[in-house]
Write an enzyme that holds these catalytic residues in place. Structure first.
Site, PDB file in Angstrom:
ATOM      1  N   LYS A 100      50.049  27.013  22.005  1.00  0.00           N
ATOM      2  CA  LYS A 100      50.915  27.794  22.857  1.00  0.00           C
ATOM      3  C   LYS A 100      50.595  28.014  24.127  1.00  0.00           C
ATOM      4  CE  LYS A 100      53.921  29.465  19.340  1.00  0.00           C
ATOM      5  NZ  LYS A 100      55.001  30.539  18.937  1.00  0.00           N
ATOM      6  N   LYS A 108      61.547  26.463  17.721  1.00  0.00           N
ATOM      7  CA  LYS A 108      62.888  26.881  18.559  1.00  0.00           C
ATOM      8  C   LYS A 108      62.695  26.897  20.013  1.00  0.00           C
ATOM      9  CE  LYS A 108      62.145  31.042  16.037  1.00  0.00           C
ATOM     10  NZ  LYS A 108      60.821  31.606  16.071  1.00  0.00           N
ATOM     11  N   LYS A 119      55.301  20.055  15.608  1.00  0.00           N
ATOM     12  CA  LYS A 119      56.101  20.723  14.832  1.00  0.00           C
ATOM     13  C   LYS A 119      57.437  21.030  15.487  1.00  0.00           C
ATOM     14  CE  LYS A 119      55.392  25.527  15.278  1.00  0.00           C
ATOM     15  NZ  LYS A 119      55.517  26.902  14.453  1.00  0.00           N
TER      16      LYS A 119
HETATM   17  N1  AQP Z   1      58.450  23.286  11.975  1.00  0.00           N
HETATM   18  C1  AQP Z   1      58.298  24.174  10.997  1.00  0.00           C
HETATM   19  N2  AQP Z   1      58.317  23.652  10.001  1.00  0.00           N
HETATM   20  C2  AQP Z   1      57.985  24.737   8.735  1.00  0.00           C
HETATM   21  N3  AQP Z   1      57.947  25.872   9.018  1.00  0.00           N
HETATM   22  C3  AQP Z   1      58.107  26.421  10.230  1.00  0.00           C
HETATM   23  N4  AQP Z   1      58.130  27.660  10.623  1.00  0.00           N
HETATM   24  C4  AQP Z   1      58.431  27.570  12.115  1.00  0.00           C
HETATM   25  N5  AQP Z   1      58.387  26.172  12.302  1.00  0.00           N
HETATM   26  C5  AQP Z   1      58.399  25.387  11.435  1.00  0.00           C
HETATM   27  C6  AQP Z   1      57.928  28.837   9.956  1.00  0.00           C
HETATM   28  O1  AQP Z   1      59.114  29.667  10.340  1.00  0.00           O
HETATM   29  C7  AQP Z   1      58.350  30.977  10.058  1.00  0.00           C
HETATM   30  C8  AQP Z   1      58.676  31.834  11.501  1.00  0.00           C
HETATM   31  O2  AQP Z   1      58.203  31.341  12.469  1.00  0.00           O
HETATM   32  P1  AQP Z   1      57.895  32.137  13.989  1.00  0.00           P
HETATM   33  O3  AQP Z   1      59.398  32.294  14.321  1.00  0.00           O
HETATM   34  O4  AQP Z   1      57.309  33.444  13.706  1.00  0.00           O
HETATM   35  O5  AQP Z   1      57.005  31.176  14.672  1.00  0.00           O
HETATM   36  P2  AQP Z   1      56.687  29.958  15.010  1.00  0.00           P
HETATM   37  O6  AQP Z   1      55.900  29.341  13.780  1.00  0.00           O
HETATM   38  O7  AQP Z   1      55.889  29.845  16.421  1.00  0.00           O
HETATM   39  O8  AQP Z   1      58.076  29.166  15.024  1.00  0.00           O
HETATM   40  P3  AQP Z   1      58.574  28.451  16.017  1.00  0.00           P
HETATM   41  O9  AQP Z   1      59.946  27.986  15.709  1.00  0.00           O
HETATM   42  O10 AQP Z   1      57.749  27.341  16.515  1.00  0.00           O
HETATM   43  O11 AQP Z   1      58.876  29.458  17.373  1.00  0.00           O
HETATM   44  P4  AQP Z   1      58.215  29.319  18.512  1.00  0.00           P
HETATM   45  O12 AQP Z   1      59.088  28.250  19.249  1.00  0.00           O
HETATM   46  O13 AQP Z   1      59.038  30.619  19.299  1.00  0.00           O
HETATM   47  O14 AQP Z   1      56.766  29.334  18.688  1.00  0.00           O
HETATM   48  C9  AQP Z   1      56.775  30.880   9.889  1.00  0.00           C
HETATM   49  O15 AQP Z   1      56.825  31.328   8.611  1.00  0.00           O
HETATM   50  C10 AQP Z   1      56.520  29.516  10.274  1.00  0.00           C
HETATM   51  O16 AQP Z   1      55.665  28.902   9.348  1.00  0.00           O
END
Ligand code: AQP
Length: 335
Positions: free
Chosen positions: A111, A197, A194
């Site tokens: 990140k 969002k 991965k």
């Molecule tokens: N691509 C993914 N595949 C499987 N699980 C995922 N999670 C996120 N992306 C995937 C799971 O969603 C939960 C919430 O995640 P988060 O919003 O707290 O943070 P993150 O993992 O950083 O998710 P994003 O979508 O990638 O958010 P941003 O873009 O803001 O960093 C977690 O349980 C995660 O494992």
């Protein structure tokens, strides 16, 4: 009954990755656990969020979680900033965790990107806050995607060090609940990254609010290679994009990759993508419609979140007060 805690950041519209990796499992766990599900807005501001957008995304995410099937009355759904116990315990954990431990966190490296010096200090200590989120409730079961496994290992290191430093088995050990199928959904544009969002490309992800045309268009344009689908999972080796689409299909249909390939192996991607688009539309568009319906009354969502926060605080406050006592802070005198 074991207590479940999990969180999701209101840093954008939730994706198919958040759904398959986390929220769908949250729904399933409700039958046999006491569940706390948290919209983690403190985590979201570790990267810049436009304030009004953050407020709106917090409501939208809560509505989407309910639309997926989380029951905010039998369980607890709330936003993190409304329960100060998270930040209080996180500070203690900032003083328990070691810098060397945080330096090993791959999510920070991903990140923060190339310019680590410019990343917020909050992004660096994000795993300590995540440990506090869970341990403030003495929760032991944490459903997350595979990408969060390293953070949960760190949370256990923090719990153990706290227990050792203060000579008491106060914090329990956490068990990550990582469902193997679709534990990591990858970007539609790059099968090695991965699905996220906050990815700048909307084409890289399927959002829970996407309509049927948007879903079908994104799947049709998803990157693939020129070979037909293999007839067994070994044939997906080195084909990240094909593996991802087969994994998504299997997770949505409740099939193993082998079963998906038994049906589609040997075919080109065009027909498979049509089938995947139809399946994704069938699973996601009812969630999108219900989210929209709930958001028609934002006051309802706000009331529900604050009610959840009051119930969450009632669990966390005595646990965090005890952690503060163990550390040596003065206790409020009883009147
Ligand atoms: N691509 C993914 N595949 C499987 N699980 C995922 N999670 C996120 N992306 C995937 C799971 O969603 C939960 C919430 O995640 P988060 O919003 O707290 O943070 P993150 O993992 O950083 O998710 P994003 O979508 O990638 O958010 P941003 O873009 O803001 O960093 C977690 O349980 C995660 O494992």
């Amino acid at each position: 009954m074991q207590r479940v805690f999990s969180g999701i950041q209101p840093s954008g519209i939730p994706t198919l990755g958040n759904y398959l990796g986390a929220i769908r499992n949250w729904v399933a766990l409700q039958a046999e656990h006491d569940c706390l599900y948290c919209v983690v807005d403190l985590h979201a501001i570790t990267t810049w969020q436009e304030p009004e957008t953050l407020r709106q995304q917090t409501r939208e995410l809560a509505a989407a979680i309910i639309a997926c099937g989380v029951d905010p009355e039998r369980h607890i759904l709330f936003h993190q900033s409304a329960v100060p116990a998270h930040a209080r315990l996180a500070w203690i954990f900032n003083c328990v965790a070691r810098i060397g431990w945080l330096n090993r966190m791959t999510q920070f490296k991903d990140k923060a990107g190339k310019d680590r010096e410019a990343a917020s200090a909050g992004l660096y200590v994000y795993p300590n806050l995540m440990a506090a989120d869970i341990l403030a409730y003495h929760a032991t079961r944490v459903p997350v995607g595979d990408d969060q496994k390293q953070h949960l290992e760190l949370a256990n290191d923090i719990a153990q060090k706290f227990n050792h430093d203060y000579a008491t088995p106060f914090f329990p050990l956490i068990e990550p609940l990582i469902m193997p199928e679709a534990a990591r959904v990858m970007s539609l544009r790059d099968g090695t990254k991965k699905m996220s969002k906050s990815d700048p490309s909307d084409q890289s992800r399927i959002n829970l609010g996407d309509d049927a045309d948007a879903i079908a268009g994104k799947i049709r344009k998803a990157r693939t290679d020129a070979e037909p689908l293999p007839s067994d999972p070994e044939g997906l080796e080195g084909r990240a994009e094909a593996r991802n689409l087969v994994g998504i299909y299997g997770a949505l249909a409740g099939m193993t990759p082998a079963a998906v390939l038994a049906e589609y192996g040997g075919q080109g991607f065009a027909g498979f993508k049509d089938a995947l688009a139809a399946l994704t539309v069938a699973k996601l568009t009812p969630i999108g419609a219900e989210t929209k319906r709930l958001l028609a009354d934002p006051g309802y969502i706000d009331r529900l979140l604050f009610d959840g926060a009051a119930r969450a605080g009632a669990i966390a406050n005595p646990i965090v007060a005890e952690a503060e006592r163990l550390v040596g802070f003065l206790q409020r005198p009883s009147v």
